[in-house]
Write a protein that holds these residues in place. Structure first.
Motif, mmCIF file in Angstrom:
data_model
loop_
_atom_site.group_PDB
_atom_site.id
_atom_site.type_symbol
_atom_site.label_atom_id
_atom_site.label_comp_id
_atom_site.label_asym_id
_atom_site.label_seq_id
_atom_site.Cartn_x
_atom_site.Cartn_y
_atom_site.Cartn_z
ATOM 1 N N PHE A 113 0.817 -1.210 0.000
ATOM 2 C CA PHE A 113 0.000 0.000 0.000
ATOM 3 C C PHE A 113 0.854 1.265 0.000
ATOM 4 C CE2 PHE A 113 -3.051 -3.195 1.227
ATOM 5 C CZ PHE A 113 -4.104 -2.860 0.389
ATOM 6 N N GLU A 170 -4.213 4.750 1.918
ATOM 7 C CA GLU A 170 -3.050 3.895 1.674
ATOM 8 C C GLU A 170 -1.829 4.358 2.472
ATOM 9 O OE1 GLU A 170 -3.959 2.209 -2.805
ATOM 10 O OE2 GLU A 170 -2.711 4.004 -2.603
ATOM 11 N N VAL A 219 -9.108 -2.652 -0.183
ATOM 12 C CA VAL A 219 -9.012 -3.876 -0.991
ATOM 13 C C VAL A 219 -10.385 -4.247 -1.537
ATOM 14 C CG1 VAL A 219 -8.504 -6.356 -0.937
ATOM 15 C CG2 VAL A 219 -6.982 -4.756 0.214
ATOM 16 N N SER A 220 -11.402 -4.112 -0.724
ATOM 17 C CA SER A 220 -12.766 -4.455 -1.162
ATOM 18 C C SER A 220 -13.210 -3.576 -2.319
ATOM 19 C CB SER A 220 -13.750 -4.316 0.003
ATOM 20 O OG SER A 220 -13.423 -5.205 1.025
ATOM 21 N N GLN A 269 -11.305 -4.610 -5.412
ATOM 22 C CA GLN A 269 -11.793 -5.893 -5.918
ATOM 23 C C GLN A 269 -13.151 -5.750 -6.598
ATOM 24 O OE1 GLN A 269 -10.644 -8.945 -6.401
ATOM 25 N NE2 GLN A 269 -12.637 -9.534 -7.193
ATOM 26 N N HIS A 321 -5.668 -9.754 -4.554
ATOM 27 C CA HIS A 321 -6.466 -9.102 -3.517
ATOM 28 C C HIS A 321 -6.720 -10.048 -2.348
ATOM 29 C CE1 HIS A 321 -8.078 -6.652 -7.138
ATOM 30 N NE2 HIS A 321 -6.878 -6.243 -6.765
ATOM 31 N N TRP A 358 -3.596 -10.021 -0.182
ATOM 32 C CA TRP A 358 -3.562 -8.824 0.672
ATOM 33 C C TRP A 358 -4.569 -8.958 1.805
ATOM 34 C CZ3 TRP A 358 -4.354 -4.817 -3.818
ATOM 35 C CH2 TRP A 358 -3.248 -4.853 -4.673
ATOM 36 N N ALA A 359 -5.772 -9.396 1.461
ATOM 37 C CA ALA A 359 -6.829 -9.521 2.465
ATOM 38 C C ALA A 359 -6.444 -10.540 3.541
ATOM 39 C CB ALA A 359 -8.148 -9.910 1.806
#
Length: 158
Positions: free
Chosen positions: A46, A86, A110-111, A114, A125, A128-129
């Motif tokens: 990020f 970020e 992220v959501s 995505q 993603h 990362w999640a």
């Protein structure tokens, strides 16, 4: 004949024993080290993203206006909001300060990415999640400012 069968039956047990000892080795890695590595890795992602946005702000604004197509948010608001999230999230996660809140904030980023921006990059993603979920559910670990704050609070309560 007995010596031969004893030797052949002891070899698999020896190999099984060795295998069992080897697979138990990672269990000796301190979980706080895993938490630290996860925090540093996701913070880097990020931080780099924010730095690329800041490096060419006019291009960033164009991307938010033309390519990202976020619904309900004007690109002139979405771009600084995403960049701020970020930067703030990556610094907090890296330091392990308010790490659960930072993880939740970055999970929101992220959501959005995505769902609205790059749904085809779901595997990245998801990676990362998963790192962010580790921090959200288990905290930042011993190597964090959250831990220092917790220790300080527990000492002051006594």
């Amino acid at each position: 004949m007995t010596a031969m069968s004893d030797h052949s039956s002891s070899s698999p047990v020896g190999l099984v024993g060795l295998y069992r000892r080897i697979i138990k080795l990672p269990g000796h890695i301190p979980f706080s080290l895993v938490q630290l590595i996860a925090r540093v890795a996701v913070a880097h992602v990020f931080w780099q993203s924010a730095q690329s946005k800041l490096a060419s702000w006019p291009v960033t604004l164009q991307l938010f206006a033309n390519e990202y197509n976020l619904p309900f948010v004007d690109p002139s608001i979405a771009a600084p909001l995403a960049t701020t999230a970020e930067i703030t999230g990556s610094v907090l996660i890296f330091l392990g300060l308010f790490s659960r809140l930072a993880a939740l904030m970055l999970l929101g980023v992220v959501s959005v990415i995505q769902i609205f921006v790059y749904p085809e990059n779901w595997a990245e993603h998801l990676l990362w999640a998963s790192l962010l979920l580790l921090v959200l559910t288990r905290g930042a670990g011993v190597f964090s400012l959250d831990h220092v704050a917790e220790l300080t609070l527990s000492v002051s309560r006594k």
